[in-house]
Design a protein around this motif. Structure first.
Motif, PDB file in Angstrom:
ATOM      1  N   HIS A 132     -21.478  14.578 -11.066  1.00 48.13           N
ATOM      2  CA  HIS A 132     -20.906  15.151 -12.282  1.00 48.13           C
ATOM      3  C   HIS A 132     -19.797  16.119 -11.904  1.00 48.13           C
ATOM      4  CE1 HIS A 132     -20.633  17.258 -16.167  1.00 48.13           C
ATOM      5  NE2 HIS A 132     -21.301  16.245 -16.685  1.00 48.13           N
ATOM      6  N   THR A 133     -18.767  16.192 -12.754  1.00 53.41           N
ATOM      7  CA  THR A 133     -17.736  17.214 -12.610  1.00 53.41           C
ATOM      8  C   THR A 133     -17.563  17.951 -13.926  1.00 53.41           C
ATOM      9  OG1 THR A 133     -15.967  15.660 -13.207  1.00 53.41           O
ATOM     10  CG2 THR A 133     -16.450  15.947 -10.847  1.00 53.41           C
ATOM     11  N   ASP A 134     -17.031  19.154 -13.829  1.00 51.28           N
ATOM     12  CA  ASP A 134     -16.631  19.920 -15.009  1.00 51.28           C
ATOM     13  C   ASP A 134     -15.305  20.590 -14.685  1.00 51.28           C
ATOM     14  OD1 ASP A 134     -16.679  21.084 -17.500  1.00 51.28           O
ATOM     15  OD2 ASP A 134     -18.021  22.721 -16.941  1.00 51.28           O
ATOM     16  N   VAL A 135     -14.257  20.186 -15.377  1.00 53.20           N
ATOM     17  CA  VAL A 135     -12.920  20.714 -15.127  1.00 53.20           C
ATOM     18  C   VAL A 135     -12.695  21.921 -16.014  1.00 53.20           C
ATOM     19  CG1 VAL A 135     -10.453  20.214 -15.235  1.00 53.20           C
ATOM     20  CG2 VAL A 135     -12.055  18.441 -14.471  1.00 53.20           C
ATOM     21  N   MET A 136     -12.406  23.064 -15.385  1.00 51.82           N
ATOM     22  CA  MET A 136     -12.171  24.298 -16.138  1.00 51.82           C
ATOM     23  C   MET A 136     -11.572  25.349 -15.196  1.00 51.82           C
ATOM     24  SD  MET A 136     -14.754  26.628 -15.102  1.00 51.82           S
ATOM     25  CE  MET A 136     -15.065  27.572 -16.582  1.00 51.82           C
ATOM     26  N   ASP A 137     -11.001  26.398 -15.778  1.00 52.07           N
ATOM     27  CA  ASP A 137     -10.411  27.485 -14.989  1.00 52.07           C
ATOM     28  C   ASP A 137     -11.527  28.465 -14.628  1.00 52.07           C
ATOM     29  OD1 ASP A 137      -8.902  29.408 -13.769  1.00 52.07           O
ATOM     30  OD2 ASP A 137      -7.684  29.900 -15.530  1.00 52.07           O
ATOM     31  N   PHE A 138     -12.188  28.215 -13.511  1.00 51.41           N
ATOM     32  CA  PHE A 138     -13.351  29.018 -13.151  1.00 51.41           C
ATOM     33  C   PHE A 138     -12.973  30.444 -12.749  1.00 51.41           C
ATOM     34  CE2 PHE A 138     -16.534  30.643 -10.193  1.00 51.41           C
ATOM     35  CZ  PHE A 138     -17.690  30.466 -10.930  1.00 51.41           C
ATOM     36  N   ASP A 139     -11.898  30.605 -11.987  1.00 54.55           N
ATOM     37  CA  ASP A 139     -11.536  31.924 -11.471  1.00 54.55           C
ATOM     38  C   ASP A 139     -10.486  32.631 -12.301  1.00 54.55           C
ATOM     39  OD1 ASP A 139      -9.550  30.176 -10.808  1.00 54.55           O
ATOM     40  OD2 ASP A 139      -9.659  30.491  -8.645  1.00 54.55           O
ATOM     41  N   ASN A 140     -10.163  32.073 -13.473  1.00 54.71           N
ATOM     42  CA  ASN A 140      -9.279  32.727 -14.446  1.00 54.71           C
ATOM     43  C   ASN A 140      -7.917  33.062 -13.860  1.00 54.71           C
ATOM     44  OD1 ASN A 140      -8.787  33.681 -17.075  1.00 54.71           O
ATOM     45  ND2 ASN A 140      -9.262  35.793 -16.482  1.00 54.71           N
ATOM     46  N   ASP A 143      -5.001  28.026 -13.547  1.00 53.97           N
ATOM     47  CA  ASP A 143      -5.020  26.600 -13.248  1.00 53.97           C
ATOM     48  C   ASP A 143      -6.447  26.081 -13.375  1.00 53.97           C
ATOM     49  OD1 ASP A 143      -6.343  27.305 -10.801  1.00 53.97           O
ATOM     50  OD2 ASP A 143      -4.399  27.576  -9.844  1.00 53.97           O
ATOM     51  N   LEU A 144      -6.592  24.773 -13.299  1.00 54.58           N
ATOM     52  CA  LEU A 144      -7.888  24.139 -13.532  1.00 54.58           C
ATOM     53  C   LEU A 144      -8.597  23.833 -12.214  1.00 54.58           C
ATOM     54  CD1 LEU A 144      -6.974  21.696 -16.442  1.00 54.58           C
ATOM     55  CD2 LEU A 144      -8.191  23.882 -16.591  1.00 54.58           C
ATOM     56  N   ASP A 145      -9.817  24.320 -12.112  1.00 52.58           N
ATOM     57  CA  ASP A 145     -10.677  24.044 -10.975  1.00 52.58           C
ATOM     58  C   ASP A 145     -11.667  22.948 -11.358  1.00 52.58           C
ATOM     59  OD1 ASP A 145      -9.558  26.441  -9.583  1.00 52.58           O
ATOM     60  OD2 ASP A 145     -10.628  27.497 -11.170  1.00 52.58           O
ATOM     61  N   ILE A 146     -12.445  22.489 -10.377  1.00 52.23           N
ATOM     62  CA  ILE A 146     -13.400  21.417 -10.636  1.00 52.23           C
ATOM     63  C   ILE A 146     -14.765  21.821 -10.087  1.00 52.23           C
ATOM     64  CG2 ILE A 146     -13.943  18.976 -10.321  1.00 52.23           C
ATOM     65  CD1 ILE A 146     -11.000  18.489  -9.709  1.00 52.23           C
ATOM     66  N   LEU A 147     -15.763  21.863 -10.972  1.00 50.54           N
ATOM     67  CA  LEU A 147     -17.142  22.070 -10.546  1.00 50.54           C
ATOM     68  C   LEU A 147     -17.753  20.710 -10.239  1.00 50.54           C
ATOM     69  CD1 LEU A 147     -18.286  24.521 -13.378  1.00 50.54           C
ATOM     70  CD2 LEU A 147     -16.975  25.048 -11.314  1.00 50.54           C
ATOM     71  N   VAL A 148     -18.507  20.629  -9.142  1.00 46.77           N
ATOM     72  CA  VAL A 148     -19.070  19.351  -8.709  1.00 46.77           C
ATOM     73  C   VAL A 148     -20.563  19.497  -8.444  1.00 46.77           C
ATOM     74  CG1 VAL A 148     -18.963  17.462  -7.033  1.00 46.77           C
ATOM     75  CG2 VAL A 148     -16.871  18.738  -7.624  1.00 46.77           C
ATOM     76  N   ALA A 149     -21.328  18.561  -9.009  1.00 45.71           N
ATOM     77  CA  ALA A 149     -22.755  18.436  -8.700  1.00 45.71           C
ATOM     78  C   ALA A 149     -22.914  17.324  -7.675  1.00 45.71           C
ATOM     79  CB  ALA A 149     -23.551  18.119  -9.958  1.00 45.71           C
ATOM     80  N   ILE A 165     -20.910  22.790  -5.838  1.00 46.49           N
ATOM     81  CA  ILE A 165     -19.601  22.942  -5.210  1.00 46.49           C
ATOM     82  C   ILE A 165     -18.565  23.318  -6.260  1.00 46.49           C
ATOM     83  CG2 ILE A 165     -17.747  21.663  -4.040  1.00 46.49           C
ATOM     84  CD1 ILE A 165     -20.010  19.930  -2.795  1.00 46.49           C
ATOM     85  N   ILE A 166     -17.641  24.186  -5.865  1.00 50.02           N
ATOM     86  CA  ILE A 166     -16.460  24.495  -6.672  1.00 50.02           C
ATOM     87  C   ILE A 166     -15.232  24.090  -5.872  1.00 50.02           C
ATOM     88  CG2 ILE A 166     -15.093  26.293  -7.798  1.00 50.02           C
ATOM     89  CD1 ILE A 166     -17.678  27.901  -8.117  1.00 50.02           C
ATOM     90  N   LEU A 167     -14.373  23.258  -6.456  1.00 50.98           N
ATOM     91  CA  LEU A 167     -13.085  22.909  -5.866  1.00 50.98           C
ATOM     92  C   LEU A 167     -12.037  23.816  -6.499  1.00 50.98           C
ATOM     93  CD1 LEU A 167     -13.430  19.017  -5.914  1.00 50.98           C
ATOM     94  CD2 LEU A 167     -13.930  20.587  -4.029  1.00 50.98           C
ATOM     95  N   GLU A 168     -11.605  24.801  -5.737  1.00 54.14           N
ATOM     96  CA  GLU A 168     -10.684  25.827  -6.242  1.00 54.14           C
ATOM     97  C   GLU A 168      -9.246  25.351  -6.126  1.00 54.14           C
ATOM     98  OE1 GLU A 168      -9.432  30.497  -5.441  1.00 54.14           O
ATOM     99  OE2 GLU A 168     -10.750  29.445  -4.031  1.00 54.14           O
ATOM    100  N   ASN A 169      -8.560  25.343  -7.236  1.00 61.77           N
ATOM    101  CA  ASN A 169      -7.171  24.892  -7.314  1.00 61.77           C
ATOM    102  C   ASN A 169      -6.239  26.041  -6.932  1.00 61.77           C
ATOM    103  OD1 ASN A 169      -4.728  23.671  -8.052  1.00 61.77           O
ATOM    104  ND2 ASN A 169      -5.465  23.007 -10.051  1.00 61.77           N
TER     105      ASN A 169
END
Length: 452
Positions: A132-140, A143-149, A165-169
């Motif tokens: 699963h992924t969730d695309v959102m601006d995690f670190d504000n 830009d858009l980051d990606i959360l990964v299960a 996992i967090i994929l930081e953009n």
């Protein structure tokens, strides 16, 4: 418990045989070595779930509304796509597709470089069995980051091999992989929201496991530093939906727990990250095969309902649809009180999504099938339920029977014409292999180009 002692010996023999055969075929066809395990399920004692249908459902064909386009890589002989998500990752006003490839162990990005032109690129690998992924601006940071299960293994295992996992953009769509936690029960879902009211993003995580597992949340105490809190110790959690289910101004966590539980829970937040667990629904059939939920105001009455599919057949060898598989929703009839509404039987139902597919102002439903009767050419793999003029009344339409083995679907306007298109992913891990599809885009013709 579902597995009877008298089946143990037979289970071991068949599971070992299937593991060797599937692993050999997978490595031979793709070059990827992936350990797999299929479990033999004892014959279910529970009967088909009984409930009065919310409406009469009339199956009708609607193949002309949607046009198929295969996008991304097409050189994979046996696709194993666990999840797809539509998002404008580079914010160029063109929607893209984020892909969890559980065979290649990759997160990829099918970028829409110009209208209707799609190019797939690797974002991160190896991420073992991303679910699963969730695309959102995690670190504000804009830009858009990606959360990964990451499950750590696609098929059932009690090994603690999951990862959050967090994929930081960095702002140019180059991503740094940050591991929030690893060595945990197989992770099926991760979502982000400010759960404790302190202004930063926290994480709600479904740690599926196999015969173990739990639902947890990770409190962000410093940037990318987290403290773990356990909400519920039940195996089989699939989704963690973040929504203000009780309409009090804070974010709650709604979960679906499969395996022998087959239940839907709300973890009700007091606004400061303290949760009370409330059972919303239990199927009463420990082989129900819960396969996904989405929380949405389906009937337009101002409160949240729960879309719900049950179509899982991973526990059976060979995988086969069950007579009780289907699509339903839980209508919130009064605050935190839900009534079960069966929509339709649908073999192998997965990935329920609400969207206004006919542009008439109400929510329709789309779902896919991972385990239908594929030996029958007419068995649909994608269907949609049209909500008619009576709120909560639906008519079922078949979109396609090709490709088969569809496990995930997402909605969004990808061609910019003002209506909702679909993108689906196939997981072809058992025969037949004659109607394959890795990532397929279904363009909606409800609104003609340039009319919307």
């Amino acid at each position: 418990m579902r597995r009877l002692i008298t089946w143990v010996a037979l289970y071991l023999i068949i599971a070992a045989t299937v593991t060797v055969i599937v692993a050999w075929r997978t490595s031979r066809e793709t070059g990827y070595a992936m350990p797999v395990l299929l479990r033999l399920q004892a014959p279910p004692d529970a009967q088909k779930a009984t409930s009065t249908l919310a409406t009469a459902v009339e199956p009708t064909d609607d193949t002309e509304r949607f046009t198929r386009l295969d996008i991304g890589r097409t050189d994979v002989r046996t696709p194993f796509i666990a999840f797809v998500q539509m998002a404008d990752l580079d914010r160029d006003d063109l929607n893209d597709v984020i892909v969890c490839d559980a065979l290649a162990n990759e997160i990829t990005w099918i970028r829409q470089e110009s209208p209707g032109v799609f190019v797939e690129r690797l974002i991160a690998a190896p991420i073992i069995a991303p679910a699963h992924t969730d695309v959102m601006d995690f670190d504000n940071d804009g830009d858009l980051d990606i959360l990964v299960a990451s499950l750590g293994r696609l098929f059932p295992s009690n090994d603690r091999i999951g990862s959050v996992i967090i994929l930081e953009n960095d702002g140019t769509e180059t991503f740094t992989l940050r591991t929030v936690n690893s060595g945990v029960a197989r992770v099926a879902d991760v979502r982000a929201a400010d759960l404790d009211g302190d202004g930063d993003q926290d994480l709600a995580v479904a740690q599926f496991g196999a015969d173990d597992g739990e639902t947890v949340w990770y409190e962000q105490t410093e940037p990318f530093e987290f403290e773990l809190h356990v909400l519920q110790r039940l195996n089989g959690t699939i989704n963690t939906e973040l929504v203000d289910i009780e309409d009090d101004g804070d974010i709650d966590i709604v979960t679906i727990v499969s395996q022998e539980w087959e239940e839907i829970y709300a973890h009700v937040n007091d606004g400061a990250g303290n949760f009370e667990t409330v059972l919303l629904y239990g199927a009463g059939n420990d082989d129900f095969g819960s396969s996904g939920i989405q929380v949405v105001d389906l009937d337009g009455d101002g409160d949240d309902d729960v879309l719900y599919t049950n179509g899982d057949a991973f526990d059976y060898t060979p995988p086969r649809p069950r007579p009780w598989h289907g699509v339903q929703w839980l209508e919130q009839t009064s605050p935190m009180t839900f009534e079960y509404r069966r929509l339709s039987d649908f073999p192998g139902a997965y990935s329920p999504r609400a969207a206004d597919l006919d542009n008439d102002g109400d929510q329709d439903i789309v779902a896919v099938s991972g385990f239908n009767r594929w030996e029958r050419a007419e068995s649909p793999s994608i269907v949609w339920f049209e909500q008619t003029t009576d709120a909560g009344a639906f008519v079922q339409h078949a979109i396609t029977a090709d490709p088969t083995h569809q496990i995930t679907i997402a909605t969004g306007d990808i061609d910019g014409d003002g209506d909702q298109d679909l993108v689906a992913g196939g997981m072809h891990f058992y025969a037949p292999y004659d109607r394959l599809g890795r990532v397929t885009l279904w363009l909606n013709s409800t609104v003609e180009p340039n009319d919307g």
